[in-house]
Design an enzyme around this catalytic site. Structure first.
Site, PDB file in Angstrom:
ATOM      1  N   VAL A   1      -3.910 -12.322 -12.957  1.00  9.89           N
ATOM      2  CA  VAL A   1      -3.648 -13.667 -12.866  1.00  9.89           C
ATOM      3  C   VAL A   1      -3.425 -14.341 -14.577  1.00  9.89           C
ATOM      4  O   VAL A   1      -4.895 -14.599 -14.890  1.00  9.89           O
ATOM      5  CB  VAL A   1      -4.504 -14.532 -12.075  1.00  9.89           C
TER       6      VAL A   1
ATOM      7  N   HIS B   1     -26.399 -13.438 -14.417  1.00 11.30           N
ATOM      8  CA  HIS B   1     -26.022 -14.404 -13.247  1.00 11.30           C
ATOM      9  C   HIS B   1     -25.579 -15.444 -13.839  1.00 11.30           C
ATOM     10  O   HIS B   1     -25.439 -16.969 -13.459  1.00 11.30           O
ATOM     11  CB  HIS B   1     -27.591 -14.799 -12.996  1.00 11.30           C
TER      12      HIS B   1
HETATM   13  C1  LIG Z   1     -24.540  -5.707 -13.801  1.00 11.38           C
HETATM   14  C2  LIG Z   1     -24.964  -6.928 -12.962  1.00 11.38           C
HETATM   15  C3  LIG Z   1     -26.251  -6.810 -11.982  1.00 11.38           C
HETATM   16  C4  LIG Z   1     -26.166  -7.748 -11.274  1.00 11.38           C
HETATM   17  N1  LIG Z   1     -27.310  -7.787 -10.519  1.00 11.38           N
HETATM   18  C5  LIG Z   1     -27.617  -8.648  -9.373  1.00 11.38           C
HETATM   19  C6  LIG Z   1     -28.522  -8.367  -8.200  1.00 11.38           C
HETATM   20  O1  LIG Z   1     -29.216  -7.310  -8.107  1.00 11.38           O
HETATM   21  N2  LIG Z   1     -28.784  -9.480  -7.229  1.00 11.38           N
HETATM   22  C7  LIG Z   1     -27.849 -10.217  -7.351  1.00 11.38           C
HETATM   23  O2  LIG Z   1     -28.058 -11.211  -6.279  1.00 11.38           O
HETATM   24  N3  LIG Z   1     -26.918 -10.594  -8.338  1.00 11.38           N
HETATM   25  C8  LIG Z   1     -26.709  -9.719  -9.059  1.00 11.38           C
HETATM   26  N4  LIG Z   1     -25.637  -9.945  -9.984  1.00 11.38           N
HETATM   27  C9  LIG Z   1     -24.868 -11.183 -10.083  1.00 11.38           C
HETATM   28  C10 LIG Z   1     -23.902 -11.297  -8.895  1.00 11.38           C
HETATM   29  O3  LIG Z   1     -23.276  -9.744  -8.737  1.00 11.38           O
HETATM   30  C11 LIG Z   1     -22.711 -11.955  -9.118  1.00 11.38           C
HETATM   31  O4  LIG Z   1     -23.324 -13.158  -9.471  1.00 11.38           O
HETATM   32  C12 LIG Z   1     -21.604 -12.348  -8.129  1.00 11.38           C
HETATM   33  O5  LIG Z   1     -21.127 -10.949  -8.045  1.00 11.38           O
HETATM   34  C13 LIG Z   1     -20.559 -13.057  -8.774  1.00 11.38           C
HETATM   35  O6  LIG Z   1     -19.572 -13.009  -7.873  1.00 11.38           O
HETATM   36  P1  LIG Z   1     -18.110 -13.785  -8.238  1.00 11.38           P
HETATM   37  O7  LIG Z   1     -17.205 -13.291  -7.124  1.00 11.38           O
HETATM   38  O8  LIG Z   1     -18.421 -15.043  -8.889  1.00 11.38           O
HETATM   39  O9  LIG Z   1     -17.573 -12.858  -9.469  1.00 11.38           O
HETATM   40  P2  LIG Z   1     -17.102 -11.101  -9.752  1.00 11.38           P
HETATM   41  O10 LIG Z   1     -17.643 -10.690  -8.512  1.00 11.38           O
HETATM   42  O11 LIG Z   1     -17.465 -10.889 -11.014  1.00 11.38           O
HETATM   43  O12 LIG Z   1     -15.405 -11.480  -9.175  1.00 11.38           O
HETATM   44  C14 LIG Z   1     -14.447 -11.750 -10.015  1.00 11.38           C
HETATM   45  C15 LIG Z   1     -13.502 -10.802  -9.713  1.00 11.38           C
HETATM   46  O13 LIG Z   1     -12.216 -11.639 -10.518  1.00 11.38           O
HETATM   47  C16 LIG Z   1     -11.552 -10.528 -10.950  1.00 11.38           C
HETATM   48  N5  LIG Z   1     -10.615 -11.363 -12.145  1.00 11.38           N
HETATM   49  C17 LIG Z   1     -11.049 -11.817 -13.270  1.00 11.38           C
HETATM   50  N6  LIG Z   1     -10.304 -12.608 -13.958  1.00 11.38           N
HETATM   51  C18 LIG Z   1      -8.941 -12.305 -13.502  1.00 11.38           C
HETATM   52  C19 LIG Z   1      -7.790 -12.638 -13.412  1.00 11.38           C
HETATM   53  N7  LIG Z   1      -7.525 -13.257 -14.467  1.00 11.38           N
HETATM   54  N8  LIG Z   1      -6.965 -11.839 -12.551  1.00 11.38           N
HETATM   55  C20 LIG Z   1      -7.364 -11.352 -11.469  1.00 11.38           C
HETATM   56  N9  LIG Z   1      -8.340 -10.824 -11.233  1.00 11.38           N
HETATM   57  C21 LIG Z   1      -9.364 -11.289 -12.028  1.00 11.38           C
HETATM   58  C22 LIG Z   1     -12.867  -9.631 -11.526  1.00 11.38           C
HETATM   59  O14 LIG Z   1     -12.210  -8.442 -12.073  1.00 11.38           O
HETATM   60  C23 LIG Z   1     -13.680  -9.528 -10.262  1.00 11.38           C
HETATM   61  O15 LIG Z   1     -13.022  -8.654  -9.572  1.00 11.38           O
HETATM   62  C24 LIG Z   1     -25.446  -8.932 -11.136  1.00 11.38           C
HETATM   63  C25 LIG Z   1     -24.085  -8.877 -11.753  1.00 11.38           C
HETATM   64  C26 LIG Z   1     -24.128  -8.040 -12.507  1.00 11.38           C
HETATM   65  C27 LIG Z   1     -22.522  -7.917 -13.637  1.00 11.38           C
END
Ligand SMILES: Cc1cc2nc3c(=O)[nH]c(=O)nc-3n(C[C@H](O)[C@H](O)[C@H](O)COP(=O)(O)OP(=O)(O)OC[C@H]3O[C@@H](n4cnc5c(N)ncnc54)[C@H](O)[C@@H]3O)c2cc1C
Length: 584
Positions: free
Chosen positions: A233, A519
């Site tokens: 996007v 986080h």
């Molecule tokens: C290594 C790691 C370990 C973690 N461990 C834990 C844990 O054990 N327990 C826990 O509770 N939380 C954990 N977390 C945190 C938790 O996973 C995140 O807070 C949560 O998944 C965030 O969700 P989100 O929907 O905000 O973002 P995301 O799940 O990151 O989703 C964002 C999505 O948007 C896509 N995207 C971004 N920009 C664009 C664009 N311009 N166009 C199209 N697509 C796009 C990305 O590729 C991604 O798929 C961890 C995170 C990581 C990275």
């Protein structure tokens, strides 16, 4: 991110009722829930690949296999941070269908109910948010973790179960209890305990990671969702309608650089995570006017909060060597050169063994009031009535501690015990940091990562409290009944942290090694109408623009005192309900 040259101009290729930008944790949940209304047409757009055959996602123990790869990791690296001795920190994010739910540590640590009450926003109190966490999951009870009554879900796509502790974790838990942290039943799901230890549910079931992608695939695949993968996007198209502004379409860039435009007849939902959601808004002209103008982007809505208020939990690892074999997984992974190959075969054959688990063991929350009584920064800091200097009430923890079940962590920890040693780490995590960072655009190019400055340890109290946490976790290991007789010393052997006694002893360790707990949150925060830095209202609507919401970890005004995935699942579940309610 794979570089591509943008070669075409946009034309509207198709129109959907809803367009969800980002197929990660929140985006998949929202798309899946909206699709329950079968007459609705939804487009879910994900920058990374489909994850159906991504073994590193499905196999919990191979999470590191997703990192550094341009296809599956955003490879975000922070700007140098003065409080952390000028260090940069790598902040990986999942870049595929399922997003960070597919690379995370699988831990379901919801935080306390008070955390959400503290947001002070209608509809987002602890009871509301915990209810949505429950909705997202199907909990599988076990002898170790039976599940507190009324707390867990039975119908959500996310399958959640407990973890069989390695022997080292049983020892650490014994030490935690002896050092003043009582064992509490299901404390990480009830949200009512700020000081104690317990067992953590995980998003793993029968050896397979469950992720947000499960809301739109497998048994929840629906005809009315179109999923586009490998498509980025660029921006939201905002047009004047009547007296106001409305999001009407989304501009996309395919892997080969081709541009296109898709229309949204009802709403656009931005769910690209705490680093990329503000970047999409900024590229769309939504953000601080002066900053946008410097980048040559026309401002459509002057919202100075976009990309501000970046929060995280920082943590430290301290490693120890143990004398007894068989307590940790090191022998299976590091001592036998064929070890990993054997474990892969075991996993392939039976979905069991080391690669079927996430090797973090015993967990606790702790209050540090007594331990910080002699700390000048703590004593002298201003505090609100009923709150400590970190802004926390007595029913909220200051820190979290846990152990690893072998050597390991982020890739900077590379002193692998290949010499036959047995090791584990204590991890200490700080809640409610005072330090805040930012996400800014480096350019208007959608294929360039934003500039991320986490600004860790910018605040003296953050440093002091985390140093005290390290001191406490070292006492647990070195003095606790379960571990004191099996610890040989620090790992690698040249280090001496096992002998540290004072808070001051730990300050250099914190400044030199504190790293991300992944986080990231808060960069498109919700808030009341009198908060000039709020990007969204309580219904997740972007202020001043109709038909546009943000829903993911970026919307949290204050990051929860837990881990962020269950909070994000709850945000997404609630977002879907809000959108459905407005469609009626
Ligand atoms: C290594 C790691 C370990 C973690 N461990 C834990 C844990 O054990 N327990 C826990 O509770 N939380 C954990 N977390 C945190 C938790 O996973 C995140 O807070 C949560 O998944 C965030 O969700 P989100 O929907 O905000 O973002 P995301 O799940 O990151 O989703 C964002 C999505 O948007 C896509 N995207 C971004 N920009 C664009 C664009 N311009 N166009 C199209 N697509 C796009 C990305 O590729 C991604 O798929 C961890 C995170 C990581 C990275």
């Amino acid at each position: 991110m794979a570089p591509a040259r943008i070669i075409d101009t946009p034309v509207v290729t198709n129109t959907y009722d809803y367009i969800v930008c980002g197929g990660g944790t929140a985006g998949c949940v929202i798309a899946g829930r909206l699709a329950e209304t079968t007459t609705t047409r939804i487009l879910l757009i994900e920058a990374g690949p489909d994850s159906k055959d991504l073994a590193t996602m499905h196999m919990p123990g191979d999470w590191m296999g997703n990192f550094d790869n341009n296809k599956t990791d955003w490879n975000i690296v922070t700007e140098p941070m003065a409080g952390a001795n000028g260090r940069r920190v790598k902040c990986s994010r999942g870049r595929f269908l399922g997003g960070s739910s597919g690379v995370n540590g699988t831990l379901c640590i919801r935080g306390t109910r008070q955390d959400y009450d503290d947001w002070g926003l209608e509809g987002w109190g602890g009871e509301d948010v915990f209810g949505y966490m429950k909705k997202a999951e199907t909990f599988h009870p076990s002898a170790r973790l039976k599940g507190a009554a009324g707390v867990h879900g039975t119908e959500g796509p996310l399958h959640v179960a407990s973890h069989e502790l390695a022997p080292i974790s049983e020892r650490v838990m014994e030490s935690m209890v002896e050092k003043g942290l009582p064992l509490c039943e299901d404390m990480f799901s009830t949200g009512e305990t700020a000081h104690g230890c317990g067992h953590v549910p995980r998003t793993i079931h029968r050896g397979v990671r469950t992720t947000a992608a499960d809301f739109v695939t497998k048994g929840f695949k629906r005809e009315n969702i179109t999923i586009m993968t490998d498509v980025t996007v660029d921006k939201i198209v905002v047009e004047s309608q009547g007296d106001g502004l409305r999001a009407t379409a989304v501009d996309l860039v395919a892997e080969n650089g081709t541009r296109s435009r898709v229309g949204a007849s009802k709403e656009v939902i931005v769910s690209a995570g705490a680093y990329c959601s503000p970047a999409i808004l900024l590229r769309s002209g939504i953000g601080a006017k002066d900053e946008l103008e410097k980048l040559g982007i026309e401002c459509v809505a002057d919202l100075p909060g976009v990309g501000r208020n970046l929060m995280d939990h920082i943590l430290t690892f301290q490693f120890y060597q143990v004398t007894e074999p068989g307590l940790t997984y090191d022998s299976q992974v590091f001592h036998d050169p064929q070890g990993l190959a054997k474990l892969r075969k075991q996993y392939g054959d039976t979905k069991s063994g080391f690669l079927s688990v996430f090797p973090f063991g015993a967990f606790c929350f702790a209050r540090l009031d007594d331990r910080l009584e002699d700390c000048e920064a703590w004593k002298n800091a201003p505090r609100k009535p009923g709150r400590d200097p970190m802004g926390l009430a007595p029913n909220q923890p200051n820190i979290e501690m846990w152990n690893t079940e072998l050597y390991g962590g982020p890739k900077q920890f590379d002193s692998y015990p290949i010499d036959g040693s047995h090791t584990f780490a204590m991890c200490t995590l700080l809640f409610n940091s005072n330090s805040r960072g930012s996400v800014r655009l480096a350019s208007s190019d959608p294929l360039k990562n934003p500039l991320v400055d986490h600004n860790y340890l910018d605040h003296e109290l953050d440093l002091q409290v985390l140093a005290e946490a390290c001191r406490y976790s070292n006492e647990i290991v070195m003095e606790g009944v379960g571990t004191k007789n099996i610890v040989k010393g620090s790992w690698p052997p040249g280090l001496k942290h096992h002998t540290h006694k004072t808070r001051e002893d730990w300050i250099p360790h914190v400044k030199n090694s504190a790293t991300t707990c992944y986080h990231a949150s808060g960069t498109c925060k919700m808030g009341k109408s009198d908060d000039p830095m709020a990007v969204l209202d309580e219904k997740l609507r972007v202020r001043g623009i109709d038909g546009l919401r943000v829903a993911d970890a970026s919307v949290m005004p204050i990051v929860n005192n837990g881990h962020t995935q269950m909070a994000t699942y709850a945000i997404a579940e609630k977002a879907a309900d809000l959108i459905k309610a407005d469609a009626r």
